[in-house]
Motif scaffolding. Structure first.
Motif, PDB file in Angstrom:
ATOM      1  N   SER A 227       0.796  -1.221   0.000  1.00 20.48           N
ATOM      2  CA  SER A 227       0.000   0.000   0.000  1.00 20.48           C
ATOM      3  C   SER A 227       0.833   1.279   0.000  1.00 20.48           C
ATOM      4  N   ARG A 228       2.058   1.208   0.457  1.00 23.26           N
ATOM      5  CA  ARG A 228       2.873   2.434   0.469  1.00 23.26           C
ATOM      6  C   ARG A 228       4.095   2.303  -0.433  1.00 23.26           C
ATOM      7  N   GLU A 229       4.097   1.291  -1.282  1.00 19.08           N
ATOM      8  CA  GLU A 229       5.311   1.030  -2.065  1.00 19.08           C
ATOM      9  C   GLU A 229       5.120   1.402  -3.531  1.00 19.08           C
ATOM     10  N   CYS A 230       6.220   1.822  -4.145  1.00 22.09           N
ATOM     11  CA  CYS A 230       6.169   2.253  -5.537  1.00 22.09           C
ATOM     12  C   CYS A 230       6.091   1.075  -6.489  1.00 22.09           C
ATOM     13  N   GLY A 231       5.352   1.264  -7.562  1.00 19.91           N
ATOM     14  CA  GLY A 231       5.277   0.205  -8.561  1.00 19.91           C
ATOM     15  C   GLY A 231       4.835   0.735  -9.912  1.00 19.91           C
ATOM     16  N   ILE A 297      11.619   0.298  -6.647  1.00 17.97           N
ATOM     17  CA  ILE A 297      10.349  -0.143  -7.223  1.00 17.97           C
ATOM     18  C   ILE A 297      10.063  -1.538  -6.640  1.00 17.97           C
ATOM     19  N   ARG A 298       8.947  -1.658  -5.941  1.00 18.41           N
ATOM     20  CA  ARG A 298       8.700  -2.879  -5.164  1.00 18.41           C
ATOM     21  C   ARG A 298       7.803  -3.873  -5.888  1.00 18.41           C
ATOM     22  N   GLY A 317      12.226  -6.850 -14.311  1.00 23.89           N
ATOM     23  CA  GLY A 317      13.560  -6.617 -13.770  1.00 23.89           C
ATOM     24  C   GLY A 317      13.750  -5.211 -13.217  1.00 23.89           C
ATOM     25  N   ARG A 318      12.805  -4.318 -13.526  1.00 24.11           N
ATOM     26  CA  ARG A 318      12.925  -2.958 -12.983  1.00 24.11           C
ATOM     27  C   ARG A 318      12.554  -2.920 -11.514  1.00 24.11           C
ATOM     28  N   ALA A 319      11.956  -3.990 -11.030  1.00 24.03           N
ATOM     29  CA  ALA A 319      11.603  -4.040  -9.604  1.00 24.03           C
ATOM     30  C   ALA A 319      12.778  -4.582  -8.804  1.00 24.03           C
ATOM     31  N   GLY A 320      12.868  -4.120  -7.573  1.00 22.14           N
ATOM     32  CA  GLY A 320      13.816  -4.706  -6.629  1.00 22.14           C
ATOM     33  C   GLY A 320      15.279  -4.573  -6.980  1.00 22.14           C
ATOM     34  N   ALA A 326      10.635  -8.069  -3.988  1.00 18.47           N
ATOM     35  CA  ALA A 326       9.718  -7.371  -4.887  1.00 18.47           C
ATOM     36  C   ALA A 326       8.779  -8.410  -5.477  1.00 18.47           C
ATOM     37  N   GLU A 327       7.692  -7.930  -6.078  1.00 14.81           N
ATOM     38  CA  GLU A 327       6.702  -8.873  -6.579  1.00 14.81           C
ATOM     39  C   GLU A 327       6.237  -8.466  -7.966  1.00 14.81           C
TER      40      GLU A 327
END
Ligand code: ADP
Ligand code: ZN
Length: 730
Positions: A227-231, A297-298, A317-320, A326-327
């Motif tokens: 809820s508070r993470e960027c994606g 980016i989570r 791959g842009r996450a984590g 990351a998910e």
């Protein structure tokens, strides 16, 4: 040698140990030898040339194809106290002269240049006279026509390398396939170059695939645990980026859209506010992502099916990138398959190329339908074969249960037969379930033999089984006839009872229960982490730098785990080197002191550190304005209220207020009446003086009554100081 490298790793980058291959590459560079480094995104490629750059006597030239990435890297290096600059088309002439002087005087450690610049005659003849110690070639796959991002200038980089015989070259890329790898070696013709190839597994990314049904609702449930993470939400069409962003805003998320039809100014503003953590979610076409170097980016959602596995893996791959969990969630739908296939057919490429694209799209679909480890599938696709399962994909975390589904298959195939292979999946299911809808009755489908034969199975499960039957080849889709479901040569033996069919049970996904099983997940004080993030944002606003150049999320989590109470304990935190300790240490230690009881604070492992005077943080220093502020100003000028601007820009009202205050302090004509009254201003200013003029907002806020907020205090005091000492204001 190794000791010096380790010491520099701690001092400048704040890390205790090297990751796989980093120290080998660095050792080779320090010995004057070249390397080709192939690591997945987030593997830590940059350190392979940045650390030698610090140690070597002379300049490191870094060739990098994207201006935005270059600028982020330079900002991050500068924030760690390493002298770095970038020469590219965005430089003003005066700026360029200054940078060149920095090189000539031996002040700069790293110089980033675009490939165009690197091979231009003017640059080459100038750089030949400078003391160059290393050349690094980032995104080295651009040298190969096989890669997606071929850059002709890259093939001419030999002209640069040849100027400095005997110096080490580090070529780096995240593109794995062997054709590209060979091409890089051949094109760059590096003598005695060793190849370092890391596994492409992204262990910290959990992958999920779900059928494309109720996507918004499922996505909102998915977001509950982020809820508070960027994606990023990747969509196929421009229109859907706008629609999805709107839906997310309605649900209370700071979301904005991004696509190629927007003006470049607007795109840049969206991208900037995302990088500054002001916008939480970007709904974008694939135009978004190139040049995004945001480490925290989570999560990534693919609202639509990607066109091939390469794109999919690059996008998730842009996450984590910071290594924290990351998910990635992918929605798989037939409709998208169809649309993408149509795109290929409608294109005007060569038939062979179209066939290749179709084949890649099919593999993408097979991936979504796979019933075993997803990571094995992807790695296999890239030529990395392995036996064990990954443990971080949906199938590994929640293995599908299979059962003998022969009877179910026979019912479906038989219904398809009696419906004369004329209807799509939805009608097929309606008939199997004995629906009495008008269309079923009017077309006489209630008269056929298998009408209602599948009443005992619910609609969603049927959908799931049909998908599996198609996936295994017992049924097929005729795209040329409105996606009618048709029989195949494998159908007959099933109908005759000659073979049995295994099916998997449909699964409900419980996002919360299914988190990655990594120790990093919540062994830190989450409330403190939130406070530390707030502080980081305040400082980033003030210094006008991106939050992650101050500390990464991973560092702040480590800080919320260790809870340092002393400068020496602060040095135990991953990512805190001596430069950042001096610059930001006092502020973060104060925040920990304010939020953690003394007994819980760590005194540190007793590493010897030189005590220096920490930088004094000043909450009331006036920072300049950038594009994001000007965008707010423009809307405000059009008569929109703060709340309206916040809604339109997908930012919080607090952020918009902060923009307006800052604009005013920078001399813009902004009418602040709706935000703060003259009485409030004089009340705050009086209180500040009475409190002995603190440098922080918090003590004033704690003393003030509830009538004033943080931003009002910041403004009123900054204003007073500006009026009192006009020459000191920036
Ligand atoms: P790449 O360029 O391969 O995508 P980066 O160089 O951006 O990856 O590194 C990814 C992240 O890992 C960055 O946040 C970086 O600071 C961090 N990192 C790199 N090396 C180390 C290390 N030895 N220990 C801890 N973190 C590291
Ligand atoms: Zn797996």
């Amino acid at each position: 040698m190794h000791d010096r490298a380790l010491q520099a790793l701690q001092e400048y980058f704040g890390y205790d140990a090297f990751r796989l291959h980093q120290s080998d590459v660095i050792d080779r560079t320090m010995a004057g030898k070249s390397s080709l480094v192939i690591m997945p995104t987030g593997g830590g490629k940059s350190l392979c040339y940045q650390l030698p750059a610090v140690l070597l006597d002379g300049l490191t030239i870094v060739v990098s194809p994207l201006i935005a990435l270059m600028q982020d890297q330079v900002a991050a290096l500068q924030a760690s106290g390493i002298a770095a600059e970038a020469l590219n088309s965005a430089c003003e002439p005066g700026e360029e002269a200054q940078i060149r002087q920095g090189v000539e005087q031996g002040r700069l450690k790293l110089l980033y240049v675009s490939p165009e610049r690197a091979v231009s005659p003017g640059f080459l003849s100038w750089i030949a006279h400078q003391k160059v110690a290393q050349v690094a070639i980032d995104e080295a796959h651009c040298v190969s026509v096989w890669g997606n991002d071929f850059r002709p200038e890259y093939t001419r980089l030999n002209a640069l390398i040849e100027r400095f015989p005997g110096i080490p070259v580090a070529a780096l890329t995240a593109t794995a396939d062997s054709a590209t790898r060979h091409d890089i070696l051949q094109q760059l013709a590096l003598p005695d170059c060793e190849v370092f190839l890391s596994s492409f597994e992204r262990k910290n990314i959990q992958v999920d695939v779900l059928p494309a049904q109720n996507r918004i609702r499922v996505m909102l449930r998915f977001l509950e645990s982020h809820s508070r993470e960027c994606g990023i939400v990747y969509c196929l069409s421009r229109k859907s980026t706008e629609q999805v962003a709107e839906k997310l805003r309605q649900a209370g998320y700071a979301a904005r859209h991004y696509h190629a039809a927007m003006g470049s100014e607007e795109r840049k503003a969206v991208q900037d506010s995302f990088q500054r953590d002001e916008v939480q979610i970007i709904c974008a076409t694939i135009a978004f992502g190139m040049g995004i170097d945001k480490p925290n980016i989570r999560w990534i959602v693919h609202y639509n099916l990607p066109k091939n596995i390469e794109s999919y893996y690059q996008e998730i791959g842009r996450a984590g990138r910071d290594g924290d969990p990351a998910e990635a969630l992918l929605f798989a739908g037939y409709g998208d398959m169809r649309t993408l296939a149509q795109f290929i057919d409608d294109g005007d490429s060569h038939p062979d190329f179209k066939a290749l694209q179709h084949a890649k799209l099919s593999r993408m679909w097979e991936y979504t339908q796979a019933t075993s480890c997803r990571t094995k599938f992807i790695l296999g696709y890239f030529g990395e074969h392995r036996e064990r399962n990954c443990g971080h994909c949906d199938h590994c975390l929640n293995p599908p249960r299979s059962f003998d589904g022969t009877v179910i298959a026979q019912k479906a195939l038989s219904a398809c037969y009696w419906l004369q292979q004329q209807v799509g999946a939805n009608m097929l299911i309606d008939v199997l379930r004995g629906s009495s809808s008008r269309e079923v009755i009017s077309r006489g489908f209630d008269q056929i033999k298998t009408y209602g034969a599948g009443q005992d199975i619910d609609w969603k499960s049927w959908r799931h089984y049909i998908t599996q039957l198609i996936d295994r080849g017992y049924l097929a889709i005729d795209y040329t006839r409105h996606n009618a479901i048709i029989l195949t040569e494998l159908s007959r033996p099933v109908l005759k009872g000659e073979v049995s069919v295994q099916l998997c049970e449909p699964q409900e996904v419980d996002f919360k229960a299914k988190q990655l099983n990594t120790p990093a997940i919540e062994d830190y004080d989450t409330a403190l982490f939130t406070k530390l993030k707030e502080l980081r944002r305040e400082i980033s606003e003030q210094d006008d730098v991106k939050p992650f150049t101050i500390f990464s999320d991973a560092s702040l989590k480590d800080m919320a785990r260790i809870k340092p109470g002393t400068v020496s304990a602060l040095m135990d935190v991953s990512g805190v080197g001596s430069y950042k300790r001096d610059k930001y240490g006092a502020a973060f230690l104060a925040c920990i002191r304010d939020n953690v009881p003394e007994a819980e604070r760590s005194l540190g492992s007793g590493k010897v550190v030189k005590e220096t005077t920490p930088r004094v943080v000043d909450d009331f220093a006036i920072a300049g304005v950038s594009d994001t502020h000007l965008e707010t100003l423009q809307l405000f000028g059009q008569g929109l209220s703060v709340a309206e601007i916040a809604a339109q820009r997908g930012l919080t009202a607090q952020t918009i207020a902060r923009h307006l205050y800052r604009l005013k302090l920078n001399g813009e004509a902004v009418d602040l009446d709706p935000l703060i009254s003259p009485e409030q201003i004089s009340y705050i200013q009086g209180l500040w003086k009475a409190l002995d003029k603190p440098a922080r907002i918090k003590p004033v806020y704690d003393e003030a009554d509830e009538a004033v907020d943080y931003e009002q205090i910041r403004y009123a005091v900054s204003l007073l100081r500006k009026q009192a000492e006009p020459t000191c204001a920036e």
